[in-house]
Design an enzyme around this catalytic site. Structure first.
Site, PDB file in Angstrom:
ATOM      1  CG  HIS A  13      -1.868   1.157   1.230  1.00 41.42           C
ATOM      2  ND1 HIS A  13      -3.214   1.000   1.440  1.00 41.42           N
ATOM      3  CD2 HIS A  13      -1.703   2.492   1.033  1.00 41.42           C
ATOM      4  CE1 HIS A  13      -3.819   2.165   1.376  1.00 41.42           C
ATOM      5  NE2 HIS A  13      -2.919   3.091   1.120  1.00 41.42           N
ATOM      6  CG  HIS A  15      -0.715   7.179  -1.110  1.00 48.03           C
ATOM      7  ND1 HIS A  15      -1.928   7.356  -1.741  1.00 48.03           N
ATOM      8  CD2 HIS A  15      -0.980   6.510   0.031  1.00 48.03           C
ATOM      9  CE1 HIS A  15      -2.888   6.822  -0.996  1.00 48.03           C
ATOM     10  NE2 HIS A  15      -2.336   6.294   0.078  1.00 48.03           N
ATOM     11  CE  LYS A 106      -7.876   2.309  -0.710  1.00 50.22           C
ATOM     12  NZ  LYS A 106      -6.710   3.105  -0.346  1.00 50.22           N
ATOM     13  CG  HIS A 143      -9.932   4.763   3.290  1.00 51.22           C
ATOM     14  ND1 HIS A 143      -8.743   5.422   3.396  1.00 51.22           N
ATOM     15  CD2 HIS A 143     -10.704   5.208   4.321  1.00 51.22           C
ATOM     16  CE1 HIS A 143      -8.784   6.244   4.440  1.00 51.22           C
ATOM     17  NE2 HIS A 143      -9.968   6.133   5.013  1.00 51.22           N
ATOM     18  CG  HIS A 181      -4.979   2.388   5.683  1.00 55.06           C
ATOM     19  ND1 HIS A 181      -6.316   2.436   5.982  1.00 55.06           N
ATOM     20  CD2 HIS A 181      -4.840   3.051   4.517  1.00 55.06           C
ATOM     21  CE1 HIS A 181      -6.941   3.099   5.038  1.00 55.06           C
ATOM     22  NE2 HIS A 181      -6.068   3.484   4.136  1.00 55.06           N
ATOM     23  CG  ASP A 254      -1.616   4.896   3.846  1.00 55.30           C
ATOM     24  OD1 ASP A 254      -1.643   5.229   2.652  1.00 55.30           O
ATOM     25  OD2 ASP A 254      -2.454   5.303   4.678  1.00 55.30           O
TER      26      ASP A 254
HETATM   27  O1  DOR Z   1      -3.312   9.597   5.578  1.00 55.28           O
HETATM   28  C1  DOR Z   1      -3.676   9.290   4.440  1.00 55.28           C
HETATM   29  N1  DOR Z   1      -3.103   9.850   3.341  1.00 55.28           N
HETATM   30  N2  DOR Z   1      -4.669   8.418   4.293  1.00 55.28           N
HETATM   31  C2  DOR Z   1      -5.199   8.157   3.102  1.00 55.28           C
HETATM   32  O2  DOR Z   1      -6.121   7.372   3.049  1.00 55.28           O
HETATM   33  C3  DOR Z   1      -4.735   8.848   1.884  1.00 55.28           C
HETATM   34  C4  DOR Z   1      -3.373   9.333   2.033  1.00 55.28           C
HETATM   35  C5  DOR Z   1      -2.958  10.329   0.961  1.00 55.28           C
HETATM   36  O3  DOR Z   1      -3.195  10.066  -0.222  1.00 55.28           O
HETATM   37  O4  DOR Z   1      -2.373  11.347   1.313  1.00 55.28           O
HETATM   38 ZN    ZN Z   2      -3.310   5.104   1.470  1.00 56.41          ZN
END
Ligand code: DOR
Ligand code: ZN
Length: 352
Positions: A13, A15, A106, A143, A181, A254
């Site tokens: 997971h 970004h 997702k 989520h 998460h 995450d």
């Molecule tokens: O803390 C987070 N940041 N939770 C999420 O679900 C998305 C993520 C983000 O894309 O910044």
């Molecule tokens: Zn995330």
């Protein structure tokens, strides 16, 4: 024990963002992980297989540009996901399965978190797409928070289990689900015991910190993420789940980069940046309960088994070495503050 050798882990997971931000962060993950499940919450979101393929190309180009032929980054494989919307056609799901590039879909409840405006407004709207996922064996990554403003932010995950997750899994018992998460004792308990194909990712921050970290000596925006940190009893339950040896729990950082300026803001963004020192953070968490021997299963074995992908064969080594997490790192023209900035860590990944 002063060294710890593991099969090379994957991040289930992550970004990575796009453009300058992508160039700033992608090598950090490639140094630590062989593969990563890449979240689709770009602006605009990645909703089609064509967009996922283009995004994958941009990720690999950014890695080539920023890491060159650095051996530690060689062979990094981004595993792409689609962003589910009320209008995702079941045909797109079938194309995703056939693409070999998209490994999951997702589900963001609309309004739950960063760039979730285009997310799902009602489960009724996505029945056709979910039916297609179930038939294709394509995992749904969830989520798991309700967005009802009347539900306390600390309760949104627990309420989601009863109101959304259980009914969904009753209707689609063969759907492969990753509860992303997880942050609560209730979620850990549900995933450990529920019937069918379900697993959960757990972040390093939810294993290491409880909600007081948000307010220690003042507001601490770098500990703000969604789902938000919970009480100590929940952190303990997550540690227990992660170190239990159950194949249903695996690593997903995450890591969610936002610039220093957007975190230290009157309306700060949610997300903790952990990519550069993710394994070191997980090692600290596992060591705190004397469970370093369980780290390899969690970090390197359970994830590929759930995703039905081959396990990696290369290895990485962590060495016991005290070092301090940098106060800030470059982020395009700006700076980014990694989680636990300025704090000591006891383990360090040896250069690959
Ligand atoms: O803390 C987070 N940041 N939770 C999420 O679900 C998305 C993520 C983000 O894309 O910044
Ligand atoms: Zn995330």
């Amino acid at each position: 024990m002063d060294t710890l050798t593991l099969i090379r882990p994957d991040d289930w997971h992550l970004h990575l963002r796009d453009g300058e931000a992508l160039r700033a962060v992608v090598a950090a993950t490639a140094r630590q992980f062989a593969r990563a499940i890449v979240m689709p919450n770009l602006k605009p979101p990645v909703t089609t297989v064509g967009q996922a393929i283009d995004y994958r190309d941009r990720i690999l180009a950014a890695l080539r540009e920023t890491a060159g032929d650095e051996p530690a980054c060689a062979g990094f494989e981004p595993l792409m996901t689609l962003y589910l919307t009320d209008r995702t056609p079941p045909d797109e799901i079938r194309r995703a399965k056939d693409s070999g590039v998209v490994h999951a879909v997702k589900l963001y409840p609309a309004g739950a978190t960063t760039n979730s405006d285009a997310g799902v407004t009602s489960m009724a709207a996505v029945r056709g797409a979910i039916e297609a996922m179930q038939a294709a064996g394509l995992p749904l990554l969830i989520h798991g928070e309700v967005t009802d403003a009347s539900v306390d932010v600390f309760d949104r995950e627990r309420v989601f289990i009863d109101q959304v997750l259980e009914p969904l899994r009753r209707d689609f018992p063969a759907l492969r689900v990753v509860f992303e998460h997880i942050t609560t004792q209730e979620a850990a308990q549900y995933v450990a015991t529920a019937p069918g194909a379900i697993a959960a990712t757990i972040t390093p921050h939810h294993l290491l910190y409880e909600r007081n970290a948000l307010f220690k000596g003042g507001m601490r925006p770098h500990w703000y993420c969604l789902p938000i940190l919970k009480r100590e009893t929940h952190r303990r339950a997550l540690l227990e789940a992660a170190t239990s040896g159950s194949p249903r729990f695996f690593l997903g950082t995450d890591s969610a980069p936002h610039s220093k300026h957007l975190k230290e803001n009157a309306c700060g963004c949610a997300g903790c940046y952990t990519a550069p020192h993710a394994l070191e953070l997980y090692a600290a968490a596992f060591e705190s309960v004397g469970a370093l021997d369980r780290l390899e299963g969690f970090a390197s074995l359970h994830g590929p088994d759930f995703y039905r992908l081959p396990r990696n064969t290369a290895r990485v080594t962590l060495r016991r070495e005290s070092w301090t997490v940098p106060e800030a790192l470059p982020f395009g023209d700006e700076a980014i503050v990694p989680l636990a900035a300025g704090e000591p860590l006891a383990w360090r990944l040896a250069a690959g």
